[in-house]
Motif scaffolding. Sequence first.
Motif, PDB file in Angstrom:
ATOM      1  N   UNK A   1       0.830  -1.203   0.000  1.00 23.33           N
ATOM      2  CA  UNK A   1       0.000   0.000   0.000  1.00 23.33           C
ATOM      3  C   UNK A   1       0.869   1.259   0.000  1.00 23.33           C
ATOM      4  N   UNK A   2       1.874   1.274   0.837  1.00 27.52           N
ATOM      5  CA  UNK A   2       2.678   2.490   1.027  1.00 27.52           C
ATOM      6  C   UNK A   2       3.570   2.814  -0.168  1.00 27.52           C
ATOM      7  N   UNK A   3       3.991   1.794  -0.880  1.00 31.14           N
ATOM      8  CA  UNK A   3       4.878   2.033  -2.013  1.00 31.14           C
ATOM      9  C   UNK A   3       4.115   2.172  -3.330  1.00 31.14           C
ATOM     10  N   UNK A   4       2.833   1.861  -3.307  1.00 23.58           N
ATOM     11  CA  UNK A   4       2.040   1.961  -4.529  1.00 23.58           C
ATOM     12  C   UNK A   4       2.373   0.886  -5.552  1.00 23.58           C
TER      13      UNK A   4
ATOM     14  N   UNK B   1      -4.339   1.382  -7.316  1.00 26.10           N
ATOM     15  CA  UNK B   1      -5.736   1.210  -6.931  1.00 26.10           C
ATOM     16  C   UNK B   1      -6.193   2.292  -5.983  1.00 26.10           C
ATOM     17  N   UNK B   2      -7.228   1.989  -5.253  1.00 25.17           N
ATOM     18  CA  UNK B   2      -7.899   2.947  -4.382  1.00 25.17           C
ATOM     19  C   UNK B   2      -6.951   3.586  -3.375  1.00 25.17           C
ATOM     20  N   UNK B   3      -6.151   2.766  -2.682  1.00 25.88           N
ATOM     21  CA  UNK B   3      -5.290   3.319  -1.622  1.00 25.88           C
ATOM     22  C   UNK B   3      -4.182   4.196  -2.177  1.00 25.88           C
TER      23      UNK B   3
ATOM     24  N   UNK C   1       5.807   6.849   8.598  1.00 29.60           N
ATOM     25  CA  UNK C   1       5.611   7.541   7.326  1.00 29.60           C
ATOM     26  C   UNK C   1       6.348   8.865   7.346  1.00 29.60           C
ATOM     27  N   UNK C   2       6.808   9.296   6.189  1.00 29.74           N
ATOM     28  CA  UNK C   2       7.415  10.619   6.078  1.00 29.74           C
ATOM     29  C   UNK C   2       6.301  11.664   6.158  1.00 29.74           C
ATOM     30  N   UNK C   3       6.644  12.906   6.411  1.00 28.97           N
ATOM     31  CA  UNK C   3       5.615  13.960   6.482  1.00 28.97           C
ATOM     32  C   UNK C   3       4.755  14.073   5.233  1.00 28.97           C
ATOM     33  N   UNK C   4       5.295  13.661   4.080  1.00 23.27           N
ATOM     34  CA  UNK C   4       4.502  13.724   2.851  1.00 23.27           C
ATOM     35  C   UNK C   4       3.551  12.531   2.717  1.00 23.27           C
ATOM     36  N   UNK C   5       3.536  11.653   3.749  1.00 19.28           N
ATOM     37  CA  UNK C   5       2.594  10.535   3.776  1.00 19.28           C
ATOM     38  C   UNK C   5       3.038   9.278   3.076  1.00 19.28           C
ATOM     39  N   UNK C   6       4.295   9.209   2.639  1.00 16.11           N
ATOM     40  CA  UNK C   6       4.790   8.015   1.939  1.00 16.11           C
ATOM     41  C   UNK C   6       5.724   7.203   2.806  1.00 16.11           C
TER      42      UNK C   6
END
Length: 105
Positions: free
Chosen positions: A33-36, A40-42, A100-105
């Motif tokens: 999910x975190x790396x894409x 999809x949706x997430x 997570x980093x501040x940018x959400x990744x």
Amino acid sequence: MEKQPCVYILSSAPYGTLYIGVTSDLIGRLYQHRTGIIPGFTSRYAIHHLVRFEMFGDMEGAILREKQLKRWHRQWKINLIENDNPHWADLAPSIGLPPLRPDGC
């Protein structure tokens, strides 16, 4: 590592977009999910914060719980999250993933 059936709830931010999923490898699935890796949706809505998870003894029980939660009203889901995680903290570091980093990744 032994597989552990789990239902999890991700959020884009406190009170943000929610995603409910089921897996037998929570850390691996969160990494996806975190790396894409899986589009999809997430990935589209940057839903990366683990705000709740429930472990199960078998996948059948986990799938039944996932289906139940997906039918719930949004407010019931929020209440469930806030019962154990009132500040909507990202729980992933507590199970071994980096914050997570501040940018959400």
